[in-house]
Motif scaffolding. Structure first.
Motif, PDB file in Angstrom:
ATOM      1  N   PHE A   1       0.817  -1.209   0.000  1.00 63.16           N
ATOM      2  CA  PHE A   1       0.000   0.000   0.000  1.00 63.16           C
ATOM      3  C   PHE A   1       0.857   1.268   0.000  1.00 63.16           C
ATOM      4  N   ALA A   2       2.096   1.165  -0.462  1.00 55.90           N
ATOM      5  CA  ALA A   2       3.044   2.286  -0.394  1.00 55.90           C
ATOM      6  C   ALA A   2       2.550   3.537  -1.099  1.00 55.90           C
TER       7      ALA A   2
ATOM      8  N   GLY B   1       7.717   5.557   9.382  1.00 54.67           N
ATOM      9  CA  GLY B   1       7.941   5.300  10.802  1.00 54.67           C
ATOM     10  C   GLY B   1       8.583   3.946  11.056  1.00 54.67           C
ATOM     11  N   LEU B   2       8.158   2.935  10.305  1.00 54.50           N
ATOM     12  CA  LEU B   2       8.738   1.597  10.450  1.00 54.50           C
ATOM     13  C   LEU B   2      10.159   1.566   9.901  1.00 54.50           C
ATOM     14  N   LEU B   3      10.403   2.271   8.813  1.00 53.91           N
ATOM     15  CA  LEU B   3      11.765   2.335   8.262  1.00 53.91           C
ATOM     16  C   LEU B   3      12.731   2.986   9.243  1.00 53.91           C
ATOM     17  N   LEU B   4      12.221   3.895  10.048  1.00 54.48           N
ATOM     18  CA  LEU B   4      13.058   4.611  11.021  1.00 54.48           C
ATOM     19  C   LEU B   4      12.799   4.119  12.443  1.00 54.48           C
ATOM     20  N   ASP B   5      12.356   2.875  12.577  1.00 51.70           N
ATOM     21  CA  ASP B   5      12.023   2.297  13.880  1.00 51.70           C
ATOM     22  C   ASP B   5      13.190   2.453  14.854  1.00 51.70           C
ATOM     23  N   ALA B   6      12.927   3.087  15.960  1.00 52.16           N
ATOM     24  CA  ALA B   6      13.977   3.354  16.952  1.00 52.16           C
ATOM     25  C   ALA B   6      14.190   2.190  17.908  1.00 52.16           C
ATOM     26  N   GLU B   7      13.298   1.224  17.897  1.00 48.32           N
ATOM     27  CA  GLU B   7      13.354   0.141  18.874  1.00 48.32           C
ATOM     28  C   GLU B   7      14.060  -1.119  18.383  1.00 48.32           C
ATOM     29  N   ASP B   8      13.962  -1.410  17.081  1.00 49.65           N
ATOM     30  CA  ASP B   8      14.503  -2.678  16.603  1.00 49.65           C
ATOM     31  C   ASP B   8      14.942  -2.564  15.149  1.00 49.65           C
ATOM     32  N   THR B   9      16.185  -2.898  14.888  1.00 48.99           N
ATOM     33  CA  THR B   9      16.726  -2.797  13.528  1.00 48.99           C
ATOM     34  C   THR B   9      16.097  -3.808  12.574  1.00 48.99           C
ATOM     35  N   ALA B  10      15.546  -4.892  13.094  1.00 46.04           N
ATOM     36  CA  ALA B  10      14.878  -5.868  12.219  1.00 46.04           C
ATOM     37  C   ALA B  10      13.675  -5.234  11.532  1.00 46.04           C
ATOM     38  N   VAL B  11      12.997  -4.336  12.210  1.00 42.97           N
ATOM     39  CA  VAL B  11      11.844  -3.659  11.616  1.00 42.97           C
ATOM     40  C   VAL B  11      12.312  -2.791  10.450  1.00 42.97           C
ATOM     41  N   THR B  12      13.376  -2.044  10.665  1.00 43.40           N
ATOM     42  CA  THR B  12      13.955  -1.205   9.613  1.00 43.40           C
ATOM     43  C   THR B  12      14.351  -2.061   8.418  1.00 43.40           C
ATOM     44  N   ARG B  13      15.113  -3.099   8.675  1.00 44.39           N
ATOM     45  CA  ARG B  13      15.638  -3.950   7.604  1.00 44.39           C
ATOM     46  C   ARG B  13      14.531  -4.625   6.799  1.00 44.39           C
ATOM     47  N   LYS B  14      13.592  -5.243   7.489  1.00 44.67           N
ATOM     48  CA  LYS B  14      12.546  -6.006   6.797  1.00 44.67           C
ATOM     49  C   LYS B  14      11.549  -5.100   6.075  1.00 44.67           C
ATOM     50  N   THR B  15      11.297  -3.901   6.609  1.00 45.31           N
ATOM     51  CA  THR B  15      10.413  -2.969   5.920  1.00 45.31           C
ATOM     52  C   THR B  15      11.094  -2.460   4.648  1.00 45.31           C
ATOM     53  N   ALA B  16      12.381  -2.130   4.751  1.00 47.67           N
ATOM     54  CA  ALA B  16      13.123  -1.692   3.557  1.00 47.67           C
ATOM     55  C   ALA B  16      13.150  -2.799   2.509  1.00 47.67           C
ATOM     56  N   GLU B  17      13.365  -4.020   2.943  1.00 48.42           N
ATOM     57  CA  GLU B  17      13.374  -5.145   2.003  1.00 48.42           C
ATOM     58  C   GLU B  17      12.019  -5.299   1.318  1.00 48.42           C
ATOM     59  N   ALA B  18      10.941  -5.221   2.098  1.00 47.30           N
ATOM     60  CA  ALA B  18       9.602  -5.381   1.524  1.00 47.30           C
ATOM     61  C   ALA B  18       9.306  -4.283   0.504  1.00 47.30           C
ATOM     62  N   LEU B  19       9.661  -3.051   0.829  1.00 46.38           N
ATOM     63  CA  LEU B  19       9.425  -1.950  -0.112  1.00 46.38           C
ATOM     64  C   LEU B  19      10.293  -2.094  -1.363  1.00 46.38           C
ATOM     65  N   ALA B  20      11.537  -2.515  -1.195  1.00 46.47           N
ATOM     66  CA  ALA B  20      12.414  -2.711  -2.354  1.00 46.47           C
ATOM     67  C   ALA B  20      11.892  -3.841  -3.236  1.00 46.47           C
ATOM     68  N   ARG B  21      11.329  -4.866  -2.641  1.00 45.91           N
ATOM     69  CA  ARG B  21      10.761  -5.956  -3.434  1.00 45.91           C
ATOM     70  C   ARG B  21       9.547  -5.479  -4.236  1.00 45.91           C
ATOM     71  N   ILE B  22       8.773  -4.562  -3.662  1.00 45.48           N
ATOM     72  CA  ILE B  22       7.658  -3.968  -4.408  1.00 45.48           C
ATOM     73  C   ILE B  22       8.253  -3.198  -5.587  1.00 45.48           C
ATOM     74  N   GLY B  23       9.275  -2.382  -5.317  1.00 45.78           N
ATOM     75  CA  GLY B  23      10.066  -1.749  -6.370  1.00 45.78           C
ATOM     76  C   GLY B  23       9.412  -0.613  -7.134  1.00 45.78           C
TER      77      GLY B  23
ATOM     78  N   ALA C   1       7.136   3.137  -3.545  1.00 45.56           N
ATOM     79  CA  ALA C   1       7.801   2.371  -2.499  1.00 45.56           C
ATOM     80  C   ALA C   1       9.240   2.832  -2.293  1.00 45.56           C
ATOM     81  N   VAL C   2       9.966   3.015  -3.371  1.00 50.15           N
ATOM     82  CA  VAL C   2      11.373   3.437  -3.272  1.00 50.15           C
ATOM     83  C   VAL C   2      11.453   4.881  -2.776  1.00 50.15           C
TER      84      VAL C   2
END
Length: 135
Positions: free
Chosen positions: A30-31, A42-64, A68-69
């Motif tokens: 839904f980007a 907000g999820l890309l800049l998640d201050a609590e856990d780097t896994a949230v940042t990483r996996k959200t960036a990956e999901a958006l990049a896969r949408i492409g 999203a980018v």
């Protein structure tokens, strides 16, 4: 019953990092919707856990898509060094393997013409992560 978008938006603010990761994956589709874009940044800049940042960036990049980018580019310019490293890792995770996502580089080329200077800067960084020499 909540729609997929509503459920993902609710999970984006969960105290559970695993739910936030799931929200990032689900919201990536839904980007292009304004109500999802804010939550995704907000999820890309998640201050609590780097896994949230990483996996959200990956999901958006896969949408492409450009939308999203664009969100990744926006996050890149707002990120601290640690977050930027995990954003890069997420984008690169999406690009590796036989089903890598070549659309990220094309989206960066499109974003190089964006009216917002911050988006152009972020897109240039993402372009470098993809191995593109120009944006």
């Amino acid at each position: 019953m909540l729609s997929g978008l509503e459920a993902a938006l609710a999970e984006a603010s969960s105290p559970s990092w695993t739910r936030r990761v799931r929200a990032g994956r689900d919201l990536a589709a839904f980007a292009d919707l304004p109500e999802a874009a804010g939550a995704l940044v907000g999820l890309l800049l998640d201050a609590e856990d780097t896994a949230v940042t990483r996996k959200t960036a990956e999901a958006l990049a896969r949408i492409g898509t450009v939308a999203a980018v664009r969100l990744i580019a926006l996050a890149v310019v707002e990120a601290d060094d640690n977050q930027a490293d995990w954003l890069q890792t997420g984008v690169q995770d999406a690009l590796v393997g036989p089903d890598g996502v070549p659309d990220v580089a094309a989206a960066c080329r499109n974003l190089a013409q964006d009216q917002e200077e911050a988006i152009r800067r972020g897109a240039a960084k993402i372009s470098a992560w993809t191995g593109e020499t120009r944006c």
